[in-house]
Design a protein around this motif. Structure first.
Motif, PDB file in Angstrom:
ATOM      1  N   TRP A 216       0.903  -1.227  -0.004  1.00  0.00           N
ATOM      2  CA  TRP A 216      -0.016   0.041   0.014  1.00  0.00           C
ATOM      3  C   TRP A 216       1.006   1.273  -0.062  1.00  0.00           C
ATOM      4  O   TRP A 216       0.362   2.125   0.730  1.00  0.00           O
ATOM      5  CB  TRP A 216      -0.962   0.037   1.140  1.00  0.00           C
ATOM      6  N   LEU A 217       2.149   1.143  -0.874  1.00  0.00           N
ATOM      7  CA  LEU A 217       2.955   2.460  -0.729  1.00  0.00           C
ATOM      8  C   LEU A 217       2.562   2.925  -2.193  1.00  0.00           C
ATOM      9  O   LEU A 217       2.946   2.130  -3.136  1.00  0.00           O
ATOM     10  CB  LEU A 217       4.287   1.971  -0.823  1.00  0.00           C
ATOM     11  N   PRO A 218       2.256   4.152  -2.333  1.00  0.00           N
ATOM     12  CA  PRO A 218       1.929   4.726  -3.621  1.00  0.00           C
ATOM     13  C   PRO A 218       3.600   4.833  -4.264  1.00  0.00           C
ATOM     14  O   PRO A 218       4.443   4.949  -3.542  1.00  0.00           O
ATOM     15  CB  PRO A 218       1.469   6.180  -3.328  1.00  0.00           C
TER      16      PRO A 218
ATOM     17  N   GLU B 224      -0.641  -6.134 -15.412  1.00  0.00           N
ATOM     18  CA  GLU B 224      -0.250  -6.451 -14.264  1.00  0.00           C
ATOM     19  C   GLU B 224      -0.432  -5.219 -13.178  1.00  0.00           C
ATOM     20  O   GLU B 224      -0.759  -5.306 -12.264  1.00  0.00           O
ATOM     21  CB  GLU B 224       1.337  -7.337 -13.871  1.00  0.00           C
ATOM     22  N   LEU B 225       0.473  -4.125 -13.606  1.00  0.00           N
ATOM     23  CA  LEU B 225       0.251  -2.869 -12.722  1.00  0.00           C
ATOM     24  C   LEU B 225      -1.046  -2.342 -12.730  1.00  0.00           C
ATOM     25  O   LEU B 225      -1.218  -1.830 -11.439  1.00  0.00           O
ATOM     26  CB  LEU B 225       1.454  -2.094 -13.511  1.00  0.00           C
ATOM     27  N   LEU B 226      -1.696  -2.598 -13.612  1.00  0.00           N
ATOM     28  CA  LEU B 226      -2.913  -2.032 -13.644  1.00  0.00           C
ATOM     29  C   LEU B 226      -3.796  -2.732 -12.806  1.00  0.00           C
ATOM     30  O   LEU B 226      -4.574  -2.049 -11.940  1.00  0.00           O
ATOM     31  CB  LEU B 226      -3.787  -1.837 -15.079  1.00  0.00           C
TER      32      LEU B 226
ATOM     33  N   GLU C  58      -6.501  -3.746  -7.384  1.00  0.00           N
ATOM     34  CA  GLU C  58      -6.444  -4.566  -6.173  1.00  0.00           C
ATOM     35  C   GLU C  58      -6.183  -4.113  -4.741  1.00  0.00           C
ATOM     36  O   GLU C  58      -6.880  -4.419  -3.875  1.00  0.00           O
ATOM     37  CB  GLU C  58      -5.700  -5.777  -6.608  1.00  0.00           C
ATOM     38  N   THR C  59      -5.299  -3.335  -4.754  1.00  0.00           N
ATOM     39  CA  THR C  59      -4.783  -2.674  -3.650  1.00  0.00           C
ATOM     40  C   THR C  59      -5.229  -1.211  -3.523  1.00  0.00           C
ATOM     41  O   THR C  59      -5.050  -0.587  -2.329  1.00  0.00           O
ATOM     42  CB  THR C  59      -2.994  -2.727  -3.538  1.00  0.00           C
TER      43      THR C  59
ATOM     44  N   GLN D 239     -10.370   4.776 -20.655  1.00  0.00           N
ATOM     45  CA  GLN D 239     -10.878   3.205 -20.733  1.00  0.00           C
ATOM     46  C   GLN D 239     -12.422   3.151 -20.656  1.00  0.00           C
ATOM     47  O   GLN D 239     -13.132   3.880 -19.871  1.00  0.00           O
ATOM     48  CB  GLN D 239     -10.198   2.449 -19.491  1.00  0.00           C
ATOM     49  N   GLU D 240     -13.223   2.113 -21.232  1.00  0.00           N
ATOM     50  CA  GLU D 240     -14.536   2.127 -21.088  1.00  0.00           C
ATOM     51  C   GLU D 240     -14.849   1.416 -19.912  1.00  0.00           C
ATOM     52  O   GLU D 240     -15.889   1.986 -19.247  1.00  0.00           O
ATOM     53  CB  GLU D 240     -14.948   1.129 -22.264  1.00  0.00           C
ATOM     54  N   LYS D 241     -14.292   0.420 -19.512  1.00  0.00           N
ATOM     55  CA  LYS D 241     -14.501  -0.127 -18.011  1.00  0.00           C
ATOM     56  C   LYS D 241     -13.590   0.138 -17.226  1.00  0.00           C
ATOM     57  O   LYS D 241     -12.423  -0.416 -17.263  1.00  0.00           O
ATOM     58  CB  LYS D 241     -14.765  -1.723 -18.176  1.00  0.00           C
ATOM     59  N   ARG D 242     -13.597   1.023 -16.124  1.00  0.00           N
ATOM     60  CA  ARG D 242     -12.561   1.379 -15.230  1.00  0.00           C
ATOM     61  C   ARG D 242     -13.469   1.758 -13.840  1.00  0.00           C
ATOM     62  O   ARG D 242     -14.583   2.096 -13.825  1.00  0.00           O
ATOM     63  CB  ARG D 242     -11.936   2.822 -15.642  1.00  0.00           C
ATOM     64  N   HIS D 243     -12.555   1.622 -12.889  1.00  0.00           N
ATOM     65  CA  HIS D 243     -13.017   1.823 -11.465  1.00  0.00           C
ATOM     66  C   HIS D 243     -12.020   2.704 -10.934  1.00  0.00           C
ATOM     67  O   HIS D 243     -10.806   2.462 -11.237  1.00  0.00           O
ATOM     68  CB  HIS D 243     -13.293   0.495 -10.738  1.00  0.00           C
ATOM     69  N   PRO D 244     -12.342   3.802 -10.265  1.00  0.00           N
ATOM     70  CA  PRO D 244     -11.285   4.834  -9.847  1.00  0.00           C
ATOM     71  C   PRO D 244     -10.637   4.150  -8.858  1.00  0.00           C
ATOM     72  O   PRO D 244     -10.958   3.426  -7.848  1.00  0.00           O
ATOM     73  CB  PRO D 244     -12.388   6.039  -9.301  1.00  0.00           C
ATOM     74  N   ILE D 245      -9.110   4.648  -8.996  1.00  0.00           N
ATOM     75  CA  ILE D 245      -8.093   4.379  -7.859  1.00  0.00           C
ATOM     76  C   ILE D 245      -8.483   5.339  -6.719  1.00  0.00           C
ATOM     77  O   ILE D 245      -7.938   6.422  -6.958  1.00  0.00           O
ATOM     78  CB  ILE D 245      -7.000   3.977  -8.326  1.00  0.00           C
TER      79      ILE D 245
END
Length: 329
Positions: free
Chosen positions: A88-90, A105-107, A112-113, A320-326
């Motif tokens: 959980w380190l930016p 993988e990074l996306l 996930e985190t 991106q068409e399907k995205r969730h905010p980070i």
């Protein structure tokens, strides 16, 4: 802020030192708390007590708030970024090859985190093109993107035209000045702009494009005779990176030499400068130029990303068409 944000810095080469030196000149609530290097005994322009050769001295330090990754080795860089996100380190990264090869993988790790990763310095150096696409231009559909993304190749082609040098002589001079590595393949064979174009494809078109899917031709086959022929016609040869959707909606990506006319927006981008032309649906073509590499141009891009993360501004990936905010915790 009630206290200074503490940064763990991986790598203290050109980019790492540039970032560190700029930060020392600024009055900001930030400090580099530890610097991880391969050889902590080598003389460096930083206090010895900051140096370590152990990644865990940063990753396991509860005082570290944010990681800056600026090392040249691809897989070690990915391991550092992955482990940082899992803790959980930016992260702010400047490693274009690592980012391009591990982008899916990074996306997924960011989602996930709920931990952000920014990487402006990996694309255009001092040109804030990812920020522009992600925030001010987020509502604008991108029709096409054309760019000069490699300062080494652009310097070589400029010198071949201006000085009448052969490719081999121009490359040798670029190496002497530090614009080209001892092994210049990534620059002159077009790999470097492919990595950058892969990241731009995500932010401009919402597509995670593998570098291997980009049609690539470098400048090693460009002769002094071709440069003179183009000059006689009032044209210039440049290494151009392109992104554009075809009639069927597929994203077409390429890197290769092109003969530009004088009215081309990229015609006047010379020496080690970079330029990005974005054609937008509503506001038309826009050109952004600046230094694409070097300690300070890239270092200031890294610092800009650090400041954005302090403000809780993760990439939104609006194309991106399907995205969730980070969400920054």
């Amino acid at each position: 802020m009630d206290r200074r944000l503490k940064i763990g810095l991986f790598g203290f080469g050109t980019v790492g030192q540039g970032f560190y030196q700029i930060l020392q000149e600024q009055q900001l609530p930030l400090e580099v708390h530890r610097i991880c290097v391969r050889n902590p005994h080598k003389e460096r322009p930083a206090p010895q007590e900051l140096l370590t050769c152990e990644a865990r001295d940063i990753l396991e330090d509860p005082e570290i708030d944010l990681v800056v990754e600026a090392i040249s080795e691809t897989e070690p860089a990915f391991s550092i970024v992955r482990e940082s996100l899992l803790r959980w380190l930016p992260v702010v990264s400047a490693s274009k090859k690592m980012l391009a090869l591990h982008l899916p993988e990074l996306l997924a790790l960011q989602q996930e985190t709920s931990t952000p990763l920014r990487y402006e310095g990996a694309v255009g150096g001092a040109i804030p093109i990812l920020h522009l696409l992600d925030e001010p231009l987020r509502h604008e559909p991108v029709l096409s993107l054309r760019a000069i993304l490699n300062g080494t190749s652009n310097y070589i082609l400029s010198q071949m035209r201006q000085q009448g040098w052969s490719y081999a002589h121009a490359l040798q001079e670029a190496q002497r000045l530090g614009f080209a590595e001892a092994d210049p393949a990534a620059d002159v064979e077009g790999y470097d702009p492919c990595y950058k174009l892969s990241l731009l494809a995500l932010h401009a078109f919402g597509t995670a494009l593998a570098p291997a899917d980009i049609t690539r031709t470098g400048i090693t086959g460009i002769s002094a005779g071709q440069i003179r022929e183009a000059e006689a016609q009032g044209r210039r040869i440049k290494l151009i990176a392109r992104l554009q959707r075809d009639a069927g909606g597929s994203l077409q990506a390429s890197v290769g030499p092109e003969w530009l006319e004088p009215d081309d927006a990229l015609w006047g981008i010379e020496q080690e400068l970079n330029g990005v032309e974005v054609a937008l649906k509503y506001s038309g073509p826009q050109l952004f130029t600046g230094r694409g590499a070097g300690a300070r141009p890239t270092g200031t891009a890294v610092l800009s990303d650090v400041l954005k993360l302090m403000e809780g501004r993760a990439y939104a990936y609006p194309k991106q068409e399907k995205r969730h905010p980070i969400v920054v915790a």
